[in-house]
Design an enzyme around this catalytic site. Sequence first.
Site, PDB file in Angstrom:
ATOM      1  N   TRP B 156       8.124 -37.965   5.862  1.00 47.00           N
ATOM      2  CA  TRP B 156       9.146 -37.912   4.808  1.00 47.00           C
ATOM      3  C   TRP B 156      10.521 -38.121   5.426  1.00 47.00           C
ATOM      4  CZ3 TRP B 156       5.318 -34.155   5.353  1.00 47.00           C
ATOM      5  CH2 TRP B 156       4.330 -34.160   4.364  1.00 47.00           C
ATOM      6  N   HIS B 177       9.747 -34.627  -2.015  1.00 46.87           N
ATOM      7  CA  HIS B 177       8.558 -34.622  -2.874  1.00 46.87           C
ATOM      8  C   HIS B 177       8.712 -33.476  -3.867  1.00 46.87           C
ATOM      9  CE1 HIS B 177       6.583 -32.233   0.703  1.00 46.87           C
ATOM     10  NE2 HIS B 177       7.734 -31.753   0.361  1.00 46.87           N
ATOM     11  N   ARG B 203      14.120 -40.375  -0.761  1.00 51.53           N
ATOM     12  CA  ARG B 203      13.733 -40.683   0.624  1.00 51.53           C
ATOM     13  C   ARG B 203      14.825 -41.525   1.265  1.00 51.53           C
ATOM     14  NH1 ARG B 203       7.850 -40.455   0.624  1.00 51.53           N
ATOM     15  NH2 ARG B 203       7.490 -38.547  -0.537  1.00 51.53           N
ATOM     16  N   GLN B 217       8.052 -38.229  -9.010  1.00 50.77           N
ATOM     17  CA  GLN B 217       6.701 -37.787  -8.714  1.00 50.77           C
ATOM     18  C   GLN B 217       6.251 -36.829  -9.805  1.00 50.77           C
ATOM     19  OE1 GLN B 217       6.473 -35.964  -4.821  1.00 50.77           O
ATOM     20  NE2 GLN B 217       5.894 -37.906  -3.868  1.00 50.77           N
ATOM     21  N   VAL B 260      -2.190 -28.951   2.553  1.00 49.88           N
ATOM     22  CA  VAL B 260      -3.526 -28.862   1.946  1.00 49.88           C
ATOM     23  C   VAL B 260      -4.586 -28.958   3.042  1.00 49.88           C
ATOM     24  CG1 VAL B 260      -2.926 -29.776  -0.332  1.00 49.88           C
ATOM     25  CG2 VAL B 260      -3.529 -31.356   1.515  1.00 49.88           C
ATOM     26  N   ALA B 314      -3.899 -28.929  -5.220  1.00 50.90           N
ATOM     27  CA  ALA B 314      -2.592 -29.496  -5.550  1.00 50.90           C
ATOM     28  C   ALA B 314      -2.715 -31.005  -5.468  1.00 50.90           C
ATOM     29  CB  ALA B 314      -1.541 -29.002  -4.565  1.00 50.90           C
TER      30      ALA B 314
END
Lengths: 796, 346
Positions: B156, B177, B203, B217, B260, B314
């Site tokens: 990112w 994000h 970004r 998003q 995650v 998620a």
Amino acid sequence: MKLPLSWLKEYVDITLPLPELAHRLTMAGLEVAAVERRGGDWEHIVVGQVLAVAPHPNADRLKLATIDTGAERHTVVCGAPNLAPGQRVAFAGLGARLINPQTGQAETLKAATIRGVRSAGMACSERELGLSQEHTGILVLAPDAPVGAPLEQVLGDAILDIKVTPNRPDCLSVLGLAREVAALTGQAVREPDLSYPEEGPPMAGRAAVEIEDAALCPRYCASLVEGVIVGPSPAWMQERLAACGMRPISNVVDITNYVMLEYGQPLHAFDYDTLREHRIVVRRARPGERLQTLDGQLRELTPDMLLIGHGAGPVALAGVMGGAATEVSDETANILLESANFSNTSIRRTSVGLRLRSEASLRFDKGLPRELPPIALRRATQLLLQLAGGRAARGIIDAYPGREERRPILLTGRRLAQVLGVSVPREEVERTLESLGFSVAAQGEADLSVTAPYWRTDIALPDDLVEEVARITGYDAIPTTTLAAALPAVQPQPGLELKERLRDLMAGCGLQEIVTYTLVGRALMESARDGLGVSAAVRVANPMSPEQEFLRLTLRGGLLAALAANARHQEAMRLFEVGRVYLPQAGDLPQEREMLAGALAGPRHPPFWSREGGSLDFFDAKGLLEEALCRLGVEASFQPTEEPFFLPGRAARLQSSTVSLGVVGEVAPAVAERFDIPLRPVVCFELDLAALLPLAAAPRYQPLPRFPASTRDLALVVDETVPAQRVLDLIRGFSLVGRVALFDVYRGEPVPAGKKSLAFSLAYQAPDRTLTAAEVEGVHQRLVQKLETDLGAALR
Amino acid sequence: MLAELDSLKATALAELGRLQDAKALEDWRIRYLGRKGTVTQALRGLSALPLEERRALGVAANALKALLEEGYAQRLQALRKAELSARLRREALDLTLPGRPPALGRLHPTTQMLRQICGVFASMGFQVVEGPEVEWDYYNFEALNIPADHPARDMWDTLWIDGADPQGQRARLLRTHTSPMQIRVMEQTRPPVRVVVPGKVYRYEATDATHESMFHQVEGLAVDEGITFADLKGTLYEFAKALFGVERKVRFRCDYFPFVEPGVEMAIDCFACAGKGCRLCSGTGWIEIMGAGMVHPEVLRRVSYDPERYTGFAFGLGLERIAMLKWGIDDIRLFYANDLRFLRQF
């Protein structure tokens, strides 16, 4: 990471067709972004053996070569100086597609007569085959290349371009990828043999390593090879490096790069004789220290950078780049090889800080295993002896202050099922993990004690093992279920609802929604003269451009810029945006305030074959705001206001009791001009959603009138100074008055100067009965009287 | 006398047949049926005749009067009809003239797509919430298992906010994000959690046809006891079918995001080439739609959820990318160039 299939095959048997292999890797988390095939276009090119070389009868520099391709013998004209009998070469027959070395374009080979000798076919250079730029002679193949075999079988390759995620530095190596392939295809990995003859003097006494900061350098290994001959590395190594995107330099440097690609461990070769006192010191840089790196740049170092020093000063930026002074040169005879483990944080800070990201730093900053340095060091030392000669010192230096034991992780069958939603048989879990190199011991009936192999630095939790099991057995094998869990209580989101209602209302009023950049430049903010100025705005520390430096304070600039941009090809524009403005708050995140803003300009009616005139103006904007507020059940008045953005006398603040809801007005011509908008007037409005929110209500039903209304028209002459709103308010507040509409405003004869005539149409209505003519007449008279006494109005 | 009436009848009817307009018809009526008209006169003249004759002639004369009145009425109607149709013919519109265009307002394509996507998830019990675009480093990275100097930060490229803050330097940023809202939502509520978070993200990225520095998003988060990877697959599969059609195939592959574990990337089979491989899917037959995964135990621990008890998934998808795929838009920069010729297509 570029992975040549031919190199991969050295460590693992490939049992799947290439597309299937690429698919499995991709599904398991190693996305094959592209596959480059080499030799796919080598039709009619086979391995040939040079039987004889004879002089060309008519040319000194040309020769006639007789080449055997198994089935046939060909005599061809050849100019290559390295042509010799017995060589195996790449022979191109007629119809082969070859690169023309002059033009770089592919051409089809045809028979030709060269200086009177007919030639049908040729022996190819690397450049002609598209392998490299080499064209000084023909390509000589290995002596065991099978004569007559298609060249693709011998030299063809496929290079897989694999996107390695940052958690898998082990897969930034051919061997690491071979381990993945092995696990995915049920094959075994063949690890390279690491032995080499240690014929030199003992390492101890020849060199020493001192680690000052063990946290930044948990391990440092070194070996010594004396009496090497620096020269080019062999073709096979150069080809592999080139296929992986690295430039061949010399045998010594190429070996360090080769082993880095093979094992994922960056290495560095020092010219042993330039290392003062033959002593390596791993330490933080001192303030003001400078180092000229291999790329020739002089770098200012800071104390958070780790460097390699010798007895006197810095020689290399640890893990990032070597120094020029200790660089291996053609004269170098003795090599000290470094293979170390550095703190990924330190490497990352150093390389980011110096904007110096190398193949080495990209691996180090992901965190490499501490077990790896001696393994890679032995491999590199072995290759050095094989390819550059010399004698290796006995033993290696292994300074290892940061030793850490790997702890087993308990993976329960319960956790697997809890996360995946399906139970996996213990044997399958065991088999899968073992195929990846994990050591697994059973714990009771359903659980496993699992230790990750040394090369895996990304495994810390049971869930990491869950992912390993899932990705190797395949996500496809996990069932698909619908969420059955309880639903949370509904949390009302009035702010969101208001935003969406306003969007619908604006679109319903004929406005087009736009979305503009929230980051704006100084020029745009100043052009919009929105009263606040850049000093009040939140600034980006590293803006991409001056046009995206500040977070906007209003939506006005973006709207006007959009008007201007569209004015070239649009006649009428009605635009709105719902978005945030960002108001700084000391020591905190800025306040993000949701705003609605709109802009109108151009003819009210689109161009049409029947003329219907007028430009969009203040009252178009006011009308749609009135409509929107009415829909939201919000009562607001329009109070005159002044600010530089608007034309004086043509701007109003929307006021609901003491709360300001927004503003509407005609944009000052100077502002419109700065935005290059050719249309006039330009009308802009703005609503503050946070102010509106507590006032907005759901629609409430009003009973429909059950009794008929009596309509009367009323033309009044009042002073110019009396605002229409006051007259309207008075009429609306009168008893039995229902609907009121102002249908005409007139100035001029016979209305006296300084006065205006306002004409209303009003309807008298009672909720409980039909009004009689006498009643209506009575109320009307009283209303007229009140208008006369309160506002000095006269009937016209 | 009877013969006179007969001849009168023949003449009157013949004249009537030739009349072409209302004026002539009126003259005719006056001539025969008016107060001084021939028929009226004839009837009046009967009173002078003897009774016998009067009776016979009276019947005949009244019959003639009725006949002419009837003829008059019919003729009148016919003439009116002819006149009306002549007028309508005269006044017919040139139907080929263009219609008057209504001033139609439209929502921006991202708003439309956002509503579609949130609508699909809302139907599965996900509530829509929003969060700040300027964030603390803590929410955008650290609490999501991406501490300072983590190599995954390279995923990112970040726009930082100027100025130091109480906690140290550079701790504020433009969120890269919508994932920070995972933390904020869980900080504020206890399970069960089921939300979608639409919003702008930023970004530090050079823009081209497929990259923008600002885009949208939609984040999703479901946490409770008993939520599994199988539920993740089921939920996202339903979403893909709802948005891209029931015939779509879905692929879940392993991918990496620090917050995650296991990590997932979802792709749908390319609708342009039906999975055969084309430019749209860069020859792979698959189009990446979103990243997802099971919420990392460290993330749950960070918000004081017991990871032994609660699990969840998620996901995060790029709105413009989905819109581009769905509507065949080939340049992401069109979304914020605000060219009305583009916006009016949606």
